[in-house]
Design a protein around this motif. Structure first.
Motif, mmCIF file in Angstrom:
data_model
loop_
_atom_site.group_PDB
_atom_site.id
_atom_site.type_symbol
_atom_site.label_atom_id
_atom_site.label_comp_id
_atom_site.label_asym_id
_atom_site.label_seq_id
_atom_site.Cartn_x
_atom_site.Cartn_y
_atom_site.Cartn_z
ATOM 1 N N SER A 112 -38.893 22.388 73.148
ATOM 2 C CA SER A 112 -39.674 22.203 71.925
ATOM 3 C C SER A 112 -40.910 23.096 71.913
ATOM 4 O O SER A 112 -41.261 23.685 70.883
ATOM 5 C CB SER A 112 -40.068 20.729 71.786
ATOM 6 N N ALA A 118 -39.815 26.800 71.443
ATOM 7 C CA ALA A 118 -39.390 27.034 70.062
ATOM 8 C C ALA A 118 -40.600 27.129 69.143
ATOM 9 O O ALA A 118 -40.676 28.015 68.269
ATOM 10 C CB ALA A 118 -38.463 25.908 69.603
ATOM 11 N N ILE A 147 -41.708 30.601 67.000
ATOM 12 C CA ILE A 147 -41.807 30.572 65.543
ATOM 13 C C ILE A 147 -43.219 30.952 65.096
ATOM 14 O O ILE A 147 -43.417 31.735 64.144
ATOM 15 C CB ILE A 147 -41.419 29.185 65.006
ATOM 16 N N VAL A 193 -39.962 24.769 58.946
ATOM 17 C CA VAL A 193 -39.022 25.468 59.824
ATOM 18 C C VAL A 193 -38.999 24.823 61.214
ATOM 19 O O VAL A 193 -37.929 24.622 61.806
ATOM 20 C CB VAL A 193 -39.409 26.964 59.920
ATOM 21 N N CYS A 194 -40.187 24.472 61.737
ATOM 22 C CA CYS A 194 -40.246 23.890 63.079
ATOM 23 C C CYS A 194 -39.528 22.543 63.141
ATOM 24 O O CYS A 194 -38.751 22.281 64.070
ATOM 25 C CB CYS A 194 -41.704 23.719 63.505
ATOM 26 N N SER A 220 -37.224 21.393 61.095
ATOM 27 C CA SER A 220 -35.787 21.583 60.872
ATOM 28 C C SER A 220 -35.104 22.095 62.132
ATOM 29 O O SER A 220 -34.027 21.616 62.510
ATOM 30 C CB SER A 220 -35.570 22.567 59.712
ATOM 31 N N LEU A 221 -35.729 23.056 62.809
ATOM 32 C CA LEU A 221 -35.149 23.581 64.040
ATOM 33 C C LEU A 221 -35.109 22.512 65.124
ATOM 34 O O LEU A 221 -34.126 22.421 65.892
ATOM 35 C CB LEU A 221 -35.963 24.782 64.521
ATOM 36 N N LEU A 281 -32.157 20.364 64.405
ATOM 37 C CA LEU A 281 -30.909 21.086 64.649
ATOM 38 C C LEU A 281 -30.613 21.225 66.138
ATOM 39 O O LEU A 281 -29.448 21.179 66.553
ATOM 40 C CB LEU A 281 -30.979 22.476 64.001
ATOM 41 N N LEU A 282 -31.654 21.373 66.934
ATOM 42 C CA LEU A 282 -31.479 21.516 68.387
ATOM 43 C C LEU A 282 -31.444 20.166 69.103
ATOM 44 O O LEU A 282 -31.349 20.139 70.334
ATOM 45 C CB LEU A 282 -32.614 22.370 68.966
#
Length: 437
Positions: free
Chosen positions: A81, A84, A88, A109-110, A112-113, A116-117
């Motif tokens: 985390s 990532a 970004i 974006v953070c 959502s990523l 997703l991860l």
């Protein structure tokens, strides 16, 4: 000298209580988190060059869990985390800088990523890291420093649990099953006692409420068992206790079915109470007395079952025989035999009651069927033989790995011994759950 001795014995109560509870999850995590935070801070001072590397102890506190498996998985997610979020934020700083819309887009974006991860519970950490790095202009030194401190904190947390292996929570799970069986026993005794004292609809409502509360305790026991199973994973202390997982899972399965059966039994009593007037009790005279004996024997069986689970778990974890286990097996078999004899006597009396009042014959049948179900659940081998797929080889192999009664067959075949790496002595008498009939 005597007074000095008593002064030593009169140690501060919180300290004594902490020592006594040192294996409880809350105490274990508190002590380990404190040690990990201090060690991570010292390591970060030496390795990162930052004068106040508070992110390292923060990460260590968040990563350290009561089991090594949870610590390792959370540590990996925490690192992912942060990395990532840093990547970004650096990209946003180079492209657009810090504005109101770039900040909102960065958070979107953070998060959502992170989802997703599958970085839960550190999804928000991606956005927090991204905002902090973006706030300082996306400087490479700030970003790299944040990643380094996170790596140090996570590494310290994982290494602490790896070097000083956390305790195995198998015995607390066994105690939880024993406590659930004790509550089941108390409710059965209460039903029997109140039946002979002119139990009415008011009493039945209280029984039903207590039976429903057993469901909540069953969920707590399931959580304790899940923690016990997790504590065995990747834990060098857990290898000798792997066989206890089978006993615990089978014991909880039987207790869950007993709790459901007892709730259904109380529901049948509630239906019967609706047919009685306020002046008329559910049962009276010889019928009530015989039902009291029946529920008393069922209560004894439930109590012996819960204590037997604890004894068998202690035997497996200690690697030796527990003398009380053999006696408990005999007492369980005797209680079940007495309960079945009491059920037969109660059936004869209830048949006479049904002849006099045909309207209640169905409820009497449900009462007898549910008591039989309770006995079958406490008699593990009988429940396994009743399975429609019991004789299939694949079903038997699956059952042997997950239920109490299968321990005996697995040990005879040598399959469980191979699965546990030769840590089980095949000469031991593993007849847990056998009724002895």
């Amino acid at each position: 000298m005597s007074s000095g001795r008593y002064r030593v014995l009169a140690s501060p109560a919180p300290v004594v209580d902490l020592v006594r509870r040192r294996r409880e999850p809350v105490v274990v995590r508190t002590l380990r988190s404190t040690a990990a935070a201090v060690l991570a801070y010292l390591a970060a001072l030496w390795l990162s060059g930052n004068a106040q590397p508070l992110l390292a102890p923060l990460t260590a506190v968040l990563v350290v869990q009561v089991t090594l498996y949870a610590t390792l998985t959370l540590g990996v997610r925490r690192i992912a985390s942060v990395v990532a979020g840093v990547l970004i934020a650096v990209g946003f700083a180079d492209a657009v800088g810090l504005t109101w819309w770039s900040l909102g887009l960065l958070v979107l974006v953070c998060l959502s990523l992170g989802h997703l991860l599958h970085l839960a519970p550190w999804v928000e950490e991606v956005a927090v890291t991204g905002m902090l790095v973006l706030g300082v202009g996306g400087q490479r030194t700030e970003a790299v420093g944040r990643v380094i401190e996170t790596l140090i904190g996570a590494a310290v947390g994982v290494l602490l649990n790896a070097v000083v292996a956390p305790p195995v929570y198998v015995e607390p799970a066994g105690e939880a099953i024993k406590d659930l069986a004790a509550r089941l026993r108390l409710l059965l005794l209460r039903i029997g006692d109140e039946l002979v004292h002119a139990a009415s609809a008011r009493h039945v409502a209280a029984w039903l409420d207590e039976a429903r509360r057993l469901d909540h305790q069953t969920a707590d026991v399931d959580a304790a068992l899940a923690r016990a199973e997790e504590s065995l994973r990747l834990n060098p202390r857990g290898r000798p206790a792997l066989g206890a997982r089978l006993v615990l899972r089978g014991g909880l399965d039987a207790m869950e079915h007993c709790a459901v059966g007892l709730r259904s039994l109380c529901r049948s009593f509630a239906d019967l109470a609706e047919l009685r007037t306020d002046e008329n009790p559910l049962y009276s005279g010889e019928v009530a007395a015989e039902l009291r004996h029946l529920f008393g024997h069922l209560a004894d069986a439930a109590d012996r079952f819960g204590r037997l689970v604890t004894a068998e778990v202690a035997a497996i974890t200690a690697g030796g025989a527990v003398p009380a286990a053999a006696q408990l097996r005999q007492e369980l078999a005797r209680a079940l035999a007495q309960a079945r004899a009491g059920r037969d006597r109660a059936a004869a009396l209830l048949r006479s009651e049904s002849d006099r009042d045909p309207e209640v014959w169905e409820l009497h049948g449900a009462l007898l069927a549910l008591t039989e179900r309770l006995m079958n659940e406490l008699d593990i081998d009988r429940r396994l033989r009743a399975s429609p797929t019991a004789d299939r080889p694949e079903a038997r192999r699956r059952r042997d790995r997950t239920t109490l009664g299968g321990l005996l067959r697995s040990l005879r075949s040598g399959e469980l011994r191979r699965w546990l790496g030769g840590r089980v002595d095949p000469s031991r008498n593993w007849s847990f759950g056998r009724s002895g009939r």
